[in-house]
Design an enzyme around this catalytic site. Structure first.
Site, PDB file in Angstrom:
ATOM      1  N   GLY A 562      37.516  39.331  38.798  1.00 47.40           N
ATOM      2  CA  GLY A 562      37.342  38.203  38.195  1.00 47.40           C
ATOM      3  C   GLY A 562      37.932  38.616  36.710  1.00 47.40           C
ATOM      4  O   GLY A 562      38.634  39.656  36.440  1.00 47.40           O
ATOM      5  N   GLU A 563      37.845  37.733  35.729  1.00 50.92           N
ATOM      6  CA  GLU A 563      38.372  38.125  34.413  1.00 50.92           C
ATOM      7  C   GLU A 563      37.308  37.821  33.331  1.00 50.92           C
ATOM      8  O   GLU A 563      36.407  36.829  33.517  1.00 50.92           O
ATOM      9  CB  GLU A 563      39.658  37.175  34.153  1.00 50.92           C
ATOM     10  CG  GLU A 563      40.885  37.544  35.064  1.00 50.92           C
ATOM     11  CD  GLU A 563      42.165  36.671  34.551  1.00 50.92           C
ATOM     12  OE1 GLU A 563      42.017  35.714  33.609  1.00 50.92           O
ATOM     13  OE2 GLU A 563      43.145  36.868  35.177  1.00 50.92           O
ATOM     14  N   GLY A 567      39.012  41.369  29.310  1.00 48.55           N
ATOM     15  CA  GLY A 567      40.212  41.847  30.405  1.00 48.55           C
ATOM     16  C   GLY A 567      39.875  41.186  31.636  1.00 48.55           C
ATOM     17  O   GLY A 567      39.314  40.426  31.977  1.00 48.55           O
ATOM     18  N   VAL A 569      38.106  42.649  35.541  1.00 51.22           N
ATOM     19  CA  VAL A 569      36.960  43.363  36.356  1.00 51.22           C
ATOM     20  C   VAL A 569      37.435  43.535  37.837  1.00 51.22           C
ATOM     21  O   VAL A 569      37.735  42.604  38.446  1.00 51.22           O
ATOM     22  CB  VAL A 569      35.651  42.445  36.343  1.00 51.22           C
ATOM     23  CG1 VAL A 569      34.626  43.377  36.862  1.00 51.22           C
ATOM     24  CG2 VAL A 569      35.049  41.947  34.961  1.00 51.22           C
ATOM     25  N   LYS A 600      35.451  47.513  34.336  1.00 49.43           N
ATOM     26  CA  LYS A 600      35.753  46.801  33.509  1.00 49.43           C
ATOM     27  C   LYS A 600      36.929  47.088  32.381  1.00 49.43           C
ATOM     28  O   LYS A 600      36.739  48.207  31.905  1.00 49.43           O
ATOM     29  CB  LYS A 600      34.658  46.268  32.455  1.00 49.43           C
ATOM     30  CG  LYS A 600      33.567  45.260  32.955  1.00 49.43           C
ATOM     31  CD  LYS A 600      32.589  44.947  31.835  1.00 49.43           C
ATOM     32  CE  LYS A 600      31.610  43.904  32.567  1.00 49.43           C
ATOM     33  NZ  LYS A 600      30.568  43.360  31.495  1.00 49.43           N
ATOM     34  N   ASP A 709      21.462  35.284  31.251  1.00 50.45           N
ATOM     35  CA  ASP A 709      22.307  34.617  32.373  1.00 50.45           C
ATOM     36  C   ASP A 709      21.798  35.236  33.535  1.00 50.45           C
ATOM     37  O   ASP A 709      22.566  35.619  34.582  1.00 50.45           O
ATOM     38  CB  ASP A 709      23.748  34.975  32.310  1.00 50.45           C
ATOM     39  CG  ASP A 709      24.701  34.027  33.170  1.00 50.45           C
ATOM     40  OD1 ASP A 709      24.005  33.140  33.591  1.00 50.45           O
ATOM     41  OD2 ASP A 709      25.781  34.387  33.325  1.00 50.45           O
TER      42      ASP A 709
END
Length: 853
Positions: A562-563, A567, A569, A600, A709
């Site tokens: 993902g992003e 930046g 991942v 990352k 989270d």
């Protein structure tokens, strides 16, 4: 600031509108539509003729003098007595509810003496079919001006719904007529252009004739009224006793349109509503009389058909009022329309007694609320200071305007106080954040310079600082800052923007800031290094002396996860990572095979703030050492792009892992064997996963670390069902639906958040406990569905608001099928207690789950 004031002004009156039965209110819908203010363009003003170019139609604006022209519209050929051939026409571009008109004569710098003593009005909704206005007694002529300068305002009783309006002077041919005009009202947003109904009937009550005809209908009148609007849309609903009326001198039954069941053998009245275009209809509100002592009751059933093209759709919506009301007062009945799309609606209202009486019908479609009079008027409050409506000779109007002015003054005072508080609050927060960043930058710089020659002293410095960890969070008094859920959406971005302190854990792919931020950084360390503010990004700044630079060439790209804010991942294989880490660090997998890791990677074009934040996250993660926390293994910071390398478990995240277990069960895997014992085995296995998460959170809470989270998407699964807490969920497109976007800026996992986090922007260990309860629910349901899947995001917020305001109304997550009663009743529900202090700690949660296995 002015925009905020206007928006809050609109919000206030939108909320006020909800208290007036959500219908058009002619007494409030009285604001200039743009002749004076210039919102109506010159090309939308036309005329049958003009005396000269300097008296063209565009000069017919009330109280408007540009220095050009002769100050008014003057027709070329005057109408004969009683005639109305000449006209000044205004195109409003859309349907409007018009309640008031104003006229003025020609001033022309004191040289003109022309004005219209009388005039008529014609109007049209489509530009082809024109209707002559008349008052409730049938009079068509309106008394106009007595001089050239005074503004004379006349109420249109009844009001009209129109796009095109014509002013037609009626004068003596020997006089010259000139006019300046203005229209007052509000936009008509529900799009209704006509309704068709049977002609109303006559009732004889104790020798009294009661007429229920639609006396102001502007369409064709015969046995059935067609292609027009009338009393059902005039913004005035009838009194409880239908024998009385709002209109002085009107006959009994005037406010209602009604029918007797004797002439309807099928037992229902059919009404057809036509709209300007296809709408998505939410509901219909019908104002009905309920004087059952006189044979009048609410309808028994409403059946509505929908048409978008040429034919009616076969599947209607049917609605029956829930219970027979005991009161004889008139009332609005809301008929849900199920978000059906149509340009025409045909409703059949079934009799439940001898008579059926309606006085008003309104529609709500999409997000457009029918009562737009208050919204339009208050949003125009910035320009209504010169509104000439104060000259209406109507004491009620003057009182109403005075009340509005007083309310607006009070509201503006409140806004000033709120803005003043917010400015000081933001200044204090920025100062605190700037102090934190400067302090951390200085510490990182000192450690970076000392790393190459004072490695041992660096370790001792970190050791001394570890005892001074504190949590930085925003605190809001519950009694003063509670927000109604209807206003919450407008305030949440401020919380989302300011709720954290240091490093952000990641964002969505479109760059919106992630709310979750780590709070492990100490605020109490000595500031002896105050003069050092630079940071060398060519060396990592971790507090762990074992953290080293990993060779980039040994990383092999496998998959883009993902992003995030920094930046991208990536899922990578790290060659020879086991040997790199040494024998003291045991990792899953063989020392000879590549190790699966998450990388990352900071964007190469990232600015200084992003680089600093990236190094802050390295520092935070380097401190975490727990079997149930994803570990930072190494870094690549000698050259760009900067990278951090963390563990990644071979079985992926817990959410997908549990889904695969569920799919295995559904497809006849081992879960089909011995159903009773299998359920127990699964329960023990799932509780074992929860114990590991609780253990990891217990460790984080001991460091005053607020995760913010916690969810199954942020837990990774390794061999032998090993669970480790991570924070990759936010950056993955797979879980974008778990986050609620606030005005395109912040994204929040509201289905996992406590009420104080949603309403007050407050994140603590106790709010993590709330999220753990939701995570435990996910685990025990095998992630079959999203939490509160039956509620929309807005309803989830409303749910917390109802609970905060009045305990006992909150909808809780239901008990999972395989969840023991003691786990649900004693643990889950305790995690969701309103009082954060009464929620268990992670130490208590871990102990209770361990005993329950």
């Amino acid at each position: 600031v002015m925009e905020v004031k206007l928006n809050l002004c609109c919000v206030f009156f939108i909320l006020t509108a909800a208290t007036v039965k959500a219908q058009v209110n002619p007494e409030m819908c009285r604001y200039p539509l743009g002749m004076t203010g210039g919102q109506i363009q010159d090309e939308d003003i036309s005329a049958s003729s003009q005396w000269s170019e300097s008296t063209a139609a565009r000069f017919g604006r009330l109280d408007f003098d540009t220095g050009d022209g002769d100050g008014a519209w003057c027709p070329d050929i005057m109408s004969e007595p009683g005639g109305f051939k000449e006209y000044l026409q205004v195109d409003l571009r859309s349907l409007h509810f018009i309640t008031l008109v104003g006229t003025q004569g020609r001033h022309a710098d004191g040289m003109g003496n022309e004005f219209a003593q009388r005039y008529r009005i014609k109007y049209s909704r489509d530009g082809s079919s024109w209707v002559g206005w008349h008052d409730r007694m049938g009079n068509q002529v309106i008394e106009g001006n007595k001089n050239t300068y005074d503004v004379v305002l006349k109420d249109l009783e009844p009001p009209i719904v129109a796009r095109f309006v014509r002013f037609m002077p009626v004068i003596d041919p020997s006089l010259i007529v000139c006019m300046r005009v203005e229209l007052y009202g509000c936009e008509w947003l529900d799009g209704l252009v006509s309704y068709s109904i049977p002609d109303g009937h006559q009732m004889i009550y104790r020798g009294l004739d009661v007429f229920f005809n639609d006396s102001v209908y502007d369409g064709a009148t015969a046995q059935r009224l067609t292609k027009g609007l009338g009393q059902l849309t005039d913004g005035t609903w009838g009194l409880d006793d239908f024998l009385h009326s709002h209109v002085p001198g009107a006959w009994p039954g005037y406010d209602y349109v009604g029918w007797s069941n004797k002439t309807f053998p099928k037992g229902y009245v059919e009404v057809v509503f036509d709209f300007d275009h296809i709408h998505n209809f939410t509901s219909m509100k019908v104002h009905c009389s309920n004087m059952f002592s006189r044979g009048v009751r609410l309808f028994r059933q409403a059946t509505c058909f929908f048409r978008s093209e040429s034919e009616w759709e076969p599947d209607p919506m049917t609605f029956r009022p829930s219970a027979e009301p005991l009161s004889q007062s008139a009332r609005f009945v809301t008929v849900p329309l199920g978000d059906r799309t149509a340009s025409s609606i045909k409703c059949r209202f079934h009799f439940s007694d001898q008579w059926l009486l309606f006085s008003e019908v309104a529609f709500q479609s999409g997000s457009a609320v029918y009562n737009t009079s208050l919204v339009f008027s208050t949003c125009s409050c910035a320009s209504s200071g010169d509104d000439p409506t104060h000259k209406v000779d109507d004491s009620n109007t003057r009182i109403l305007i005075g009340c509005l002015v007083a309310i607006i003054a009070i509201l503006l005072t409140i806004i000033v106080i709120i803005l003043w508080r917010q400015v000081w609050q933001k200044m204090l927060e920025k100062a605190s954040r700037r102090w934190l960043d400067d302090e951390l930058t200085a510490r990182l710089a000192v450690q970076t310079q000392a790393f190459s020659f004072l490695r041992s002293s660096q370790s001792s410095e970190d050791g001394s600082g570890s005892g001074s960890i504190s949590t930085y969070e925003r605190i809001y008094p519950a009694s003063a800052d509670y927000q109604e859920p209807s206003r919450l959406i407008r305030k949440l971005p401020e919380f989302a923007e300011c709720s954290g302190t240091s490093s952000r854990a990641g964002v969505g792919s479109d760059g919106a800031p992630h709310y979750a931020e780590a709070d492990i950084i100490s605020l109490q360390e000595s500031s002896d290094s105050g003069s050092i503010t630079a940071i060398n990004t060519n060396l990592f700044a971790g507090s762990d002396s074992t953290l080293r630079e990993f060779p980039r060439e040994k990383l092999t790209f496998k998959e883009k996860l993902g992003e995030g804010q920094f930046g991208e991942v990536h899922l990578c294989e790290a060659e020879d990572m086991q040997n790199f880490l040494g024998e003291d660090t045991l990792m899953e997998g063989s020392s000879k095979s590549p190790l699966l890791v998450a990388v990352k990677m900071l964007r190469e074009d990232a600015n200084k703030n992003a680089r600093n934040d990236f190094l802050k996250e390295i520092r935070i993660m380097s401190r975490l050492r727990d079997p149930n926390i994803v570990r930072l293994l190494a870094v690549c910071v000698d050259t760009d792009p900067l990278c951090m390398i963390t563990e990644y478990m071979e079985n992926g995240d817990l959410n997908q892992f549990l889904c695969s277990l569920r799919l295995k069960t559904l497809t006849g895997g081992e879960a089909d064997q011995q159903e009773g014992s299998n359920e127990v085995r699964y329960s023990v296995k799932l509780l074992g996963m929860a114990v590991q998460i609780a253990s990891g959170m217990k460790y984080l809470s001991s460091l005053n670390f607020v995760h913010r989270d916690l969810a199954t998407r942020n837990c990774l699964v390794g061999k032998n069902d090993t669970i480790k807490i991570a924070d990759f969920g936010m950056s993955r497109n797979l879980y974008r639906g778990d986050y609620f976007r606030i005005q395109g800026r912040a994204v929040l996992p509201i289905r996992w958040m406590s009420w104080e986090s949603i309403l007050l922007g407050k994140f603590t260990m106790a709010s993590d406990v709330w999220a753990f309860g939701v995570t435990l629910w996910e685990i025990l349901t095998l992630c079959k569905e999203q939490p509160y899947s039956q509620l929309s995001d807005e309803q989830v917020i409303e749910n917390t608001g109802e609970f905060f305001r009045n305990q006992g109304k909150q909808v809780y997550l239901p008990q999972p099928q395989c969840c023991p009663d003691r786990i649900y009743g004693d643990l889950m529900l305790s995690c969701w207690r309103r009082n954060a202090k009464e929620r268990p700690s992670f130490q208590e949660i871990h102990a209770q789950l361990t005993e329950s296995r």
